[in-house]
Design a protein around this motif. Structure first.
Motif, PDB file in Angstrom:
ATOM      1  N   LYS A   3       0.829  -1.213   0.000  1.00 24.97           N
ATOM      2  CA  LYS A   3       0.000   0.000   0.000  1.00 24.97           C
ATOM      3  C   LYS A   3       0.856   1.253   0.000  1.00 24.97           C
ATOM      4  N   THR A   4       1.912   1.280   0.820  1.00 22.21           N
ATOM      5  CA  THR A   4       2.786   2.455   0.869  1.00 22.21           C
ATOM      6  C   THR A   4       3.413   2.725  -0.486  1.00 22.21           C
ATOM      7  N   TRP A   5       3.863   1.662  -1.165  1.00 23.92           N
ATOM      8  CA  TRP A   5       4.500   1.839  -2.474  1.00 23.92           C
ATOM      9  C   TRP A   5       3.477   2.341  -3.501  1.00 23.92           C
ATOM     10  N   LEU A   6       2.299   1.735  -3.531  1.00 23.74           N
ATOM     11  CA  LEU A   6       1.276   2.156  -4.488  1.00 23.74           C
ATOM     12  C   LEU A   6       0.802   3.575  -4.213  1.00 23.74           C
ATOM     13  N   ASP A   7       0.698   3.943  -2.945  1.00 26.08           N
ATOM     14  CA  ASP A   7       0.313   5.317  -2.600  1.00 26.08           C
ATOM     15  C   ASP A   7       1.326   6.325  -3.129  1.00 26.08           C
ATOM     16  N   THR A   8       2.578   5.922  -3.191  1.00 25.07           N
ATOM     17  CA  THR A   8       3.653   6.826  -3.625  1.00 25.07           C
ATOM     18  C   THR A   8       3.809   6.865  -5.132  1.00 25.07           C
ATOM     19  N   HIS A   9       3.522   5.760  -5.818  1.00 26.71           N
ATOM     20  CA  HIS A   9       3.871   5.656  -7.232  1.00 26.71           C
ATOM     21  C   HIS A   9       2.704   5.590  -8.209  1.00 26.71           C
ATOM     22  N   VAL A  10       1.466   5.390  -7.703  1.00 24.79           N
ATOM     23  CA  VAL A  10       0.314   5.266  -8.609  1.00 24.79           C
ATOM     24  C   VAL A  10      -0.888   6.063  -8.109  1.00 24.79           C
ATOM     25  N   ASP A  11      -1.238   5.902  -6.851  1.00 23.88           N
ATOM     26  CA  ASP A  11      -2.488   6.417  -6.328  1.00 23.88           C
ATOM     27  C   ASP A  11      -2.556   7.942  -6.377  1.00 23.88           C
ATOM     28  N   HIS A  12      -3.728   8.462  -6.790  1.00 26.20           N
ATOM     29  CA  HIS A  12      -3.979   9.905  -6.879  1.00 26.20           C
ATOM     30  C   HIS A  12      -2.950  10.628  -7.761  1.00 26.20           C
ATOM     31  N   MET A  13      -2.549   9.964  -8.837  1.00 28.38           N
ATOM     32  CA  MET A  13      -1.598  10.547  -9.789  1.00 28.38           C
ATOM     33  C   MET A  13      -2.196  10.540 -11.193  1.00 28.38           C
ATOM     34  N   LEU A  14      -1.578  11.300 -12.082  1.00 19.63           N
ATOM     35  CA  LEU A  14      -1.803  11.166 -13.514  1.00 19.63           C
ATOM     36  C   LEU A  14      -0.784  10.145 -14.007  1.00 19.63           C
ATOM     37  N   VAL A  15      -1.266   9.005 -14.482  1.00 20.70           N
ATOM     38  CA  VAL A  15      -0.394   7.915 -14.916  1.00 20.70           C
ATOM     39  C   VAL A  15      -0.292   7.962 -16.439  1.00 20.70           C
ATOM     40  N   VAL A  16       0.935   8.070 -16.928  1.00 18.21           N
ATOM     41  CA  VAL A  16       1.167   8.327 -18.353  1.00 18.21           C
ATOM     42  C   VAL A  16       2.057   7.240 -18.948  1.00 18.21           C
ATOM     43  N   ALA A  17       1.625   6.651 -20.058  1.00 19.98           N
ATOM     44  CA  ALA A  17       2.441   5.686 -20.793  1.00 19.98           C
ATOM     45  C   ALA A  17       3.424   6.454 -21.682  1.00 19.98           C
ATOM     46  N   THR A  18       4.697   6.337 -21.395  1.00 22.89           N
ATOM     47  CA  THR A  18       5.690   7.140 -22.130  1.00 22.89           C
ATOM     48  C   THR A  18       5.845   6.695 -23.583  1.00 22.89           C
ATOM     49  N   GLY A  19       5.380   5.475 -23.910  1.00 23.24           N
ATOM     50  CA  GLY A  19       5.454   5.003 -25.288  1.00 23.24           C
ATOM     51  C   GLY A  19       4.230   5.337 -26.112  1.00 23.24           C
ATOM     52  N   MET A  20       3.345   6.129 -25.566  1.00 18.92           N
ATOM     53  CA  MET A  20       2.094   6.472 -26.238  1.00 18.92           C
ATOM     54  C   MET A  20       2.352   7.373 -27.454  1.00 18.92           C
ATOM     55  N   SER A  21       1.677   7.093 -28.535  1.00 21.53           N
ATOM     56  CA  SER A  21       1.847   7.876 -29.752  1.00 21.53           C
ATOM     57  C   SER A  21       1.400   9.321 -29.535  1.00 21.53           C
ATOM     58  N   GLY A  22       2.192  10.258 -30.020  1.00 23.65           N
ATOM     59  CA  GLY A  22       1.844  11.671 -29.914  1.00 23.65           C
ATOM     60  C   GLY A  22       2.193  12.316 -28.603  1.00 23.65           C
ATOM     61  N   LEU A  23       2.857  11.585 -27.705  1.00 24.73           N
ATOM     62  CA  LEU A  23       3.163  12.094 -26.367  1.00 24.73           C
ATOM     63  C   LEU A  23       4.577  12.662 -26.306  1.00 24.73           C
ATOM     64  N   SER A  24       4.730  13.748 -25.577  1.00 23.47           N
ATOM     65  CA  SER A  24       6.061  14.266 -25.243  1.00 23.47           C
ATOM     66  C   SER A  24       6.060  14.641 -23.771  1.00 23.47           C
ATOM     67  N   TRP A  25       7.210  14.532 -23.131  1.00 20.75           N
ATOM     68  CA  TRP A  25       7.298  14.848 -21.713  1.00 20.75           C
ATOM     69  C   TRP A  25       8.722  15.267 -21.364  1.00 20.75           C
ATOM     70  N   GLN A  26       8.829  16.034 -20.293  1.00 27.73           N
ATOM     71  CA  GLN A  26      10.142  16.411 -19.776  1.00 27.73           C
ATOM     72  C   GLN A  26      10.036  16.692 -18.285  1.00 27.73           C
ATOM     73  N   GLN A  27      11.144  16.530 -17.609  1.00 29.27           N
ATOM     74  CA  GLN A  27      11.214  16.794 -16.176  1.00 29.27           C
ATOM     75  C   GLN A  27      12.369  17.746 -15.910  1.00 29.27           C
ATOM     76  N   SER A  28      12.098  18.768 -15.099  1.00 31.29           N
ATOM     77  CA  SER A  28      13.117  19.759 -14.771  1.00 31.29           C
ATOM     78  C   SER A  28      12.753  20.452 -13.476  1.00 31.29           C
ATOM     79  N   ALA A  29      13.713  20.573 -12.586  1.00 28.63           N
ATOM     80  CA  ALA A  29      13.543  21.314 -11.335  1.00 28.63           C
ATOM     81  C   ALA A  29      12.322  20.870 -10.541  1.00 28.63           C
ATOM     82  N   GLY A  30      12.105  19.560 -10.513  1.00 25.40           N
ATOM     83  CA  GLY A  30      11.008  19.022  -9.718  1.00 25.40           C
ATOM     84  C   GLY A  30       9.639  19.111 -10.356  1.00 25.40           C
TER      85      GLY A  30
END
Length: 278
Positions: free
Chosen positions: A54-81
């Motif tokens: 439960k602790t792991w799922l609460d941190t990594h999935v629950d109440h999040m926007l879950v995005v498949a990085t291999g999805m067609s048409g998708l772009s993403w980046q991470q910077s400064a948190g």
């Protein structure tokens, strides 16, 4: 020897679907562990299993926007948190979400599906257990629902916990009674109105341009911003808590049946929700 845990917990989240766009979802969690017995005659104590998963799922999935990085048409980046996700609907409409890293899960799969997400989780969860646990199988299961239900996403700016994240959601049912009689026709109607919807607060809507809605707010976890097609949005004057959603539905139905007693039982995912009467 195998150890199983049914209905260990459940996760509520939103994800991007390649045709439907932003979809709120709720999955129940089932677990199967295989391994050797320890000196206590156990593979692993149930209390330890439940807490760690439960602790792991609460941190990594629950109440999040879950995005498949291999999805067609998708772009993403991470910077400064901050994580920024952009995607284009098959219709050419745009979606984007800017949020603190902790609010968006980037999953290295082609599409968000129960089995694919479970495999991604399994590879990381096994490391949480002692060496006598030799394998781990996780299953995500949608709650069986008889009758109408809907998928919705929202964000609660004033919430002190993870509900403040601007794009998380639920798969929910509702029950409507008019003069104490169940009205499945009204349940179906409102479920269709809320199908794959983003329920937003009017005060968070910054602009409506070119058929798109831009929502933004500051919350304790950071700055949140969401752009999506206006046709996918339903606006309320209040925060979009399940209590306010139930009250909003009850008021709307009461306006159609002013001389009747109205009761709306609105669910927020699995096994919880609010009741409003008018």
């Amino acid at each position: 020897m195998k150890l199983f845990v049914d209905n260990l917990t459940h996760v509520d989240f939103s994800y991007l679907h390649p045709q439907r766009g932003l979809v709120g979802e709720s999955w129940e969690v089932q677990l199967l562990l295989e391994g050797k017995l320890d000196e206590q005659g156990m593979i692993c104590d149930f209390g330890v299993v439940k807490k760690r998963i439960k602790t792991w799922l609460d941190t990594h999935v629950d109440h999040m926007l879950v995005v498949a990085t291999g999805m067609s048409g998708l772009s993403w980046q991470q910077s400064a948190g901050v994580t920024q996700v952009s995607w284009t609907y098959p219709t050419g409409e745009r979606f984007s979400c800017n949020a603190p890293d902790q609010a968006i899960a980037l999953v290295p799969v082609e599409e968000i599906q129960q089995q694919a997400v479970a495999k991604w989780c399994e590879a990381q969860l096994l490391a949480l257990f002692p060496e006598q646990v030799e394998s781990l199988e996780l299953r995500f299961v949608a709650e069986p629902i008889e009758g109408a239900f809907y998928h919705y996403s929202h964000g609660l700016q004033q919430h002190r916990g993870n509900c403040q994240r601007i794009a998380h959601g639920h798969r929910s049912r509702m029950q409507v009674r008019v003069d104490q009689k169940r009205r499945q026709d009204l349940e179906l109607y409102w479920s269709q109105q809320f199908e794959d919807i983003y329920i937003g607060t009017q005060a968070h809507l910054l602009s409506r341009e070119d058929g798109h809605a831009l929502f933004a707010y500051d919350a304790p976890q950071g700055k949140f911003e969401l752009l999506l097609p206006l046709r996918c949005c339903y606006l309320m004057e209040t925060e979009t808590t399940v209590e306010q959603i139930a009250d909003h539905l009850a008021q709307a139905i009461k306006s159609e049946y002013p001389d009747s007693a109205i009761e709306v039982r609105a669910y927020e995912g699995v096994g919880k929700g609010a009741i409003a009467t008018k």
